[in-house]
Design a protein around this motif. Structure first.
Motif, mmCIF file in Angstrom:
data_model
loop_
_atom_site.group_PDB
_atom_site.id
_atom_site.type_symbol
_atom_site.label_atom_id
_atom_site.label_comp_id
_atom_site.label_asym_id
_atom_site.label_seq_id
_atom_site.Cartn_x
_atom_site.Cartn_y
_atom_site.Cartn_z
ATOM 1 N N PRO A 405 0.827 -1.200 0.000
ATOM 2 C CA PRO A 405 0.000 0.000 0.000
ATOM 3 C C PRO A 405 0.865 1.256 0.000
ATOM 4 O O PRO A 405 2.053 1.194 0.320
ATOM 5 C CB PRO A 405 -0.806 -0.123 1.291
ATOM 6 C CG PRO A 405 0.063 -0.916 2.200
ATOM 7 C CD PRO A 405 0.811 -1.870 1.325
ATOM 8 N N ALA A 406 0.264 2.356 -0.379
ATOM 9 C CA ALA A 406 1.007 3.606 -0.490
ATOM 10 C C ALA A 406 1.421 4.118 0.889
ATOM 11 O O ALA A 406 0.647 4.060 1.848
ATOM 12 C CB ALA A 406 0.147 4.651 -1.192
ATOM 13 N N THR A 407 2.644 4.597 0.989
ATOM 14 C CA THR A 407 3.133 5.251 2.201
ATOM 15 C C THR A 407 3.831 6.543 1.799
ATOM 16 O O THR A 407 4.235 6.710 0.642
ATOM 17 C CB THR A 407 4.127 4.375 2.980
ATOM 18 O OG1 THR A 407 5.333 4.250 2.209
ATOM 19 C CG2 THR A 407 3.566 3.006 3.262
ATOM 20 N N MET A 408 4.015 7.439 2.753
ATOM 21 C CA MET A 408 4.672 8.706 2.430
ATOM 22 C C MET A 408 5.066 9.426 3.691
ATOM 23 O O MET A 408 4.389 9.327 4.710
ATOM 24 C CB MET A 408 3.727 9.575 1.605
ATOM 25 C CG MET A 408 4.414 10.510 0.623
ATOM 26 S SD MET A 408 5.082 11.989 1.397
ATOM 27 C CE MET A 408 3.609 12.822 1.921
ATOM 28 N N ASP A 409 6.175 10.140 3.630
ATOM 29 C CA ASP A 409 6.633 10.991 4.723
ATOM 30 C C ASP A 409 7.241 12.218 4.057
ATOM 31 O O ASP A 409 8.340 12.142 3.500
ATOM 32 C CB ASP A 409 7.670 10.231 5.565
ATOM 33 C CG ASP A 409 8.253 11.088 6.684
ATOM 34 O OD1 ASP A 409 7.989 12.303 6.715
ATOM 35 O OD2 ASP A 409 8.967 10.536 7.531
ATOM 36 N N GLY A 410 6.505 13.316 4.046
ATOM 37 C CA GLY A 410 7.013 14.485 3.347
ATOM 38 C C GLY A 410 6.304 15.757 3.762
ATOM 39 O O GLY A 410 5.297 15.734 4.474
ATOM 40 N N ILE A 411 6.840 16.865 3.298
ATOM 41 C CA ILE A 411 6.255 18.175 3.587
ATOM 42 C C ILE A 411 5.661 18.713 2.295
ATOM 43 O O ILE A 411 6.361 18.881 1.289
ATOM 44 C CB ILE A 411 7.298 19.140 4.154
ATOM 45 C CG1 ILE A 411 7.766 18.629 5.525
ATOM 46 C CG2 ILE A 411 6.718 20.550 4.277
ATOM 47 C CD1 ILE A 411 8.825 19.481 6.168
ATOM 48 N N GLY A 412 4.362 18.940 2.318
ATOM 49 C CA GLY A 412 3.652 19.412 1.143
ATOM 50 C C GLY A 412 2.828 20.641 1.458
ATOM 51 O O GLY A 412 2.922 21.229 2.544
ATOM 52 N N PRO A 413 1.978 21.041 0.531
ATOM 53 C CA PRO A 413 1.161 22.243 0.733
ATOM 54 C C PRO A 413 0.065 22.001 1.764
ATOM 55 O O PRO A 413 -0.581 20.952 1.767
ATOM 56 C CB PRO A 413 0.577 22.492 -0.651
ATOM 57 C CG PRO A 413 0.548 21.148 -1.301
ATOM 58 C CD PRO A 413 1.750 20.421 -0.785
ATOM 59 N N THR A 414 -0.136 22.958 2.633
ATOM 60 C CA THR A 414 -1.220 22.861 3.613
ATOM 61 C C THR A 414 -2.559 22.748 2.905
ATOM 62 O O THR A 414 -3.434 21.980 3.321
ATOM 63 C CB THR A 414 -1.195 24.080 4.555
ATOM 64 O OG1 THR A 414 0.044 24.064 5.286
ATOM 65 C CG2 THR A 414 -2.351 24.050 5.530
ATOM 66 N N ALA A 415 -2.728 23.507 1.829
ATOM 67 C CA ALA A 415 -3.922 23.389 0.991
ATOM 68 C C ALA A 415 -3.554 22.493 -0.188
ATOM 69 O O ALA A 415 -2.828 22.919 -1.092
ATOM 70 C CB ALA A 415 -4.385 24.762 0.514
ATOM 71 N N GLY A 416 -4.015 21.258 -0.162
ATOM 72 C CA GLY A 416 -3.717 20.344 -1.259
ATOM 73 C C GLY A 416 -2.881 19.149 -0.862
ATOM 74 O O GLY A 416 -2.424 18.393 -1.724
ATOM 75 N N TRP A 417 -2.716 18.934 0.430
ATOM 76 C CA TRP A 417 -1.922 17.785 0.876
ATOM 77 C C TRP A 417 -2.561 16.456 0.460
ATOM 78 O O TRP A 417 -1.864 15.448 0.292
ATOM 79 C CB TRP A 417 -1.731 17.809 2.392
ATOM 80 C CG TRP A 417 -2.998 17.686 3.198
ATOM 81 C CD1 TRP A 417 -3.734 18.704 3.728
ATOM 82 C CD2 TRP A 417 -3.696 16.475 3.525
ATOM 83 N NE1 TRP A 417 -4.846 18.210 4.371
ATOM 84 C CE2 TRP A 417 -4.847 16.844 4.268
ATOM 85 C CE3 TRP A 417 -3.456 15.128 3.279
ATOM 86 C CZ2 TRP A 417 -5.757 15.904 4.756
ATOM 87 C CZ3 TRP A 417 -4.367 14.185 3.755
ATOM 88 C CH2 TRP A 417 -5.503 14.572 4.490
ATOM 89 N N GLU A 418 -3.892 16.474 0.274
ATOM 90 C CA GLU A 418 -4.605 15.228 -0.037
ATOM 91 C C GLU A 418 -4.112 14.586 -1.337
ATOM 92 O O GLU A 418 -4.055 13.360 -1.447
ATOM 93 C CB GLU A 418 -6.113 15.486 -0.143
ATOM 94 C CG GLU A 418 -6.755 16.006 1.137
ATOM 95 C CD GLU A 418 -6.764 17.517 1.220
ATOM 96 O OE1 GLU A 418 -7.566 18.060 2.010
ATOM 97 O OE2 GLU A 418 -5.968 18.168 0.494
ATOM 98 N N ILE A 419 -3.784 15.407 -2.331
ATOM 99 C CA ILE A 419 -3.275 14.899 -3.601
ATOM 100 C C ILE A 419 -1.753 14.808 -3.572
ATOM 101 O O ILE A 419 -1.160 13.905 -4.170
ATOM 102 C CB ILE A 419 -3.738 15.788 -4.767
ATOM 103 C CG1 ILE A 419 -5.258 15.709 -4.892
ATOM 104 C CG2 ILE A 419 -3.066 15.377 -6.069
ATOM 105 C CD1 ILE A 419 -5.778 14.319 -5.223
ATOM 106 N N TYR A 420 -1.122 15.704 -2.832
ATOM 107 C CA TYR A 420 0.345 15.749 -2.782
ATOM 108 C C TYR A 420 0.949 14.412 -2.388
ATOM 109 O O TYR A 420 1.871 13.913 -3.039
ATOM 110 C CB TYR A 420 0.783 16.845 -1.800
ATOM 111 C CG TYR A 420 2.218 16.707 -1.355
ATOM 112 C CD1 TYR A 420 3.266 17.078 -2.191
ATOM 113 C CD2 TYR A 420 2.525 16.194 -0.098
ATOM 114 C CE1 TYR A 420 4.590 16.939 -1.785
ATOM 115 C CE2 TYR A 420 3.833 16.053 0.321
ATOM 116 C CZ TYR A 420 4.863 16.429 -0.531
ATOM 117 O OH TYR A 420 6.156 16.269 -0.123
#
Length: 453
Positions: A405-420
């Motif tokens: 399954p997908a995993t992730m650890d990163g810093i993305g946009p506060t608005a739009g993290w759902e797709i990031y």
């Protein structure tokens, strides 16, 4: 809080326990492949409260048998590996990997006794550095096509460690995103370039911020829990500022595993396997999406803590887990060294052999644990009543339906993290030197990345 009866239901996995029936419907890690290397590939195995002997015969086939010889109960783990099977050292009775009796040499030459003898045997398969056993009835399930089983052997590494506590509390620490900001807090940051093989030490994707700083400074994550076809997805959000949010995506893989990011290039899939109700092993497969795993370095790192042959931690209850009050004041939150496995072991073993959940008080940060326990009770009831197929008990036709399954650890946009976070995961898969599949549910959300690029 829960009742003692409810606690017993979800913790006890012996042959007659309802949760034990559920667990026997899945392949279980029985040993590392490494454990059957050398001149005498025979190992005693205690699994789900039962005793077995695991061996590799002269033809390279693996066998798992009940440990007591059916003659007079002697221990087959001390047997001799010869003549196409495992021979009991008491009277020489010989058994093959399927439990068939091949010889009863102390009997008269014309004896037919052997023909009526069979030792209980269990299927064993080798997969990603682990030997898996199926203790249940009927046809074993298919393995899901998750990353750690899809990646080539060059890009995976398997290891294990013992914990002296019930399997459930060991699993629950892995589906608790909030604890990492405290239990694994480091007061000083290391150079992320030296983080290979170490959890919570690398920089988060899309930034140069070390994970140690993020956990230390942003200790009130917003936790989202989503139901999936394989269990649960956990998303922990730590807002850095108005523009940036740290996103960590992990998964609970039913019944007793989790999948988490180790770094931008590597994930950990970890099972918490009952030895019996008061002890367990964690088995981990580290999967690389970039370069082949440096297996010697990974093994050497872990053997600094774990002692063979039983993979017991050198820092344990007998020596207070190496606790140093000066270190606790100046270096780490626990004062128990830099290896987070020690921190986790102290936390779960300090709860007692089987945690008394009648005395606990759960909060908002425990929402994944609450949902997992609800799911576990639901699937135990399915197994007990025969009222449906439990989650992730797959046939061959449906094995490919569970990927990632997908995993992730990163810093993305506060608005739009759902797709990031999905985009980061898909790009990593598309850049892998092996055919890392993009889970269908993720591909549907980011169609602009589903073609190889």
């Amino acid at each position: 809080m829960m009742s003692q009866e409810q606690n017993d239901l979800i913790t006890r996995t012996g042959p007659k326990a309802p949760a034990g029936k559920l667990m026997r419907m899945y392949w279980q890690p029985a040993a590392l492949v490494d454990e059957l290397q050398g001149e005498r590939p025979i190992r005693p195995v205690r699994l789900l409260g039962e005793n077995f002997v695991l061996f590799r015969d002269e033809a390279g086939r693996y066998g798992l048998l009940d440990r007591d010889c059916p003659h007079r109960g002697a221990d087959l783990a001390f047997g001799r590996l010869e003549d196409g099977g495992l021979r009991c050292a008491f009277h020489g009775w010989l058994f093959d990997v399927d439990g068939k009796c091949l010889e009863t040499p102390a009997e008269p030459a014309d004896s037919k006794l052997c023909a009526g003898i069979r030792q209980r045997s269990y299927p064993v398969v080798e997969k990603s550095g682990i030997l898996w056993a199926y203790l249940g009835q009927g046809t074993p399930p298919a393995f899901p096509e998750i990353d750690c089983f899809t990646a080539p052997g060059s890009h995976t590494f398997a290891f294990k460690g013992m914990m002296n506590c019930n399997w459930l509390q060991a699993l629950e620490v892995g589906i608790d995103p909030a604890h990492a900001s405290f239990l694994h807090r480091f007061f000083h940051d290391e150079d992320p370039s030296a983080s290979y093989g170490k959890q919570f030490r690398a920089a988060s994707a899309g930034s140069d911020l070390p994970m140690t700083r993020i956990l230390r400074e942003y200790d009130r994550p917003i936790i989202n829990v989503e139901k999936t076809e394989y269990g649960l997805r956990l998303i922990a959000l730590r807002q850095i500022d108005e523009e940036r949010t740290h996103v960590r995506v992990t998964n609970q893989l039913f019944p007793h595993a989790f999948v988490i990011p180790m770094s931008a290039e590597m994930t950990i899939t970890q099972w918490h396997v009952p030895i019996d109700d008061e002890n367990c092993y964690w088995y981990a497969i580290f999967t690389s999406f970039s370069s082949p795993v440096d297996k010697q370095k990974m093994r050497d790192q872990r053997l600094e803590l774990y002692a063979l042959p039983d993979y017991v931690s050198r820092r344990n209850k007998s020596n207070d887990y190496g606790f140093d009050p000066h270190e606790q004041a100046t270096e780490t939150y626990t004062g128990m060294g830099l290896d987070i496995n020690v921190h986790d072991q102290w936390a779960v073993e300090s709860m007692g052999a089987i945690q008394d959940r009648t005395r606990e008080h759960l909060g908002q940060s425990d929402k994944a644990i609450i949902q997992y326990r609800r799911l576990l009770r639901q699937e135990i009831e399915k197994a007990a009543s025969g009222g449906g197929t439990p989650l992730l008990v797959l046939d061959e036709a449906h094995a490919r339906s569970i990927q990632g399954p997908a995993t992730m650890d990163g810093i993305g946009p506060t608005a739009g993290w759902e797709i990031y976070w999905m985009e980061v995961d898909v790009r990593r898969r598309r850049g892998a030197p092996w055919a890392a599949p993009v889970p269908a549910e993720i591909a549907a959300q980011v169609p602009h990345l589903t073609a190889a690029q």
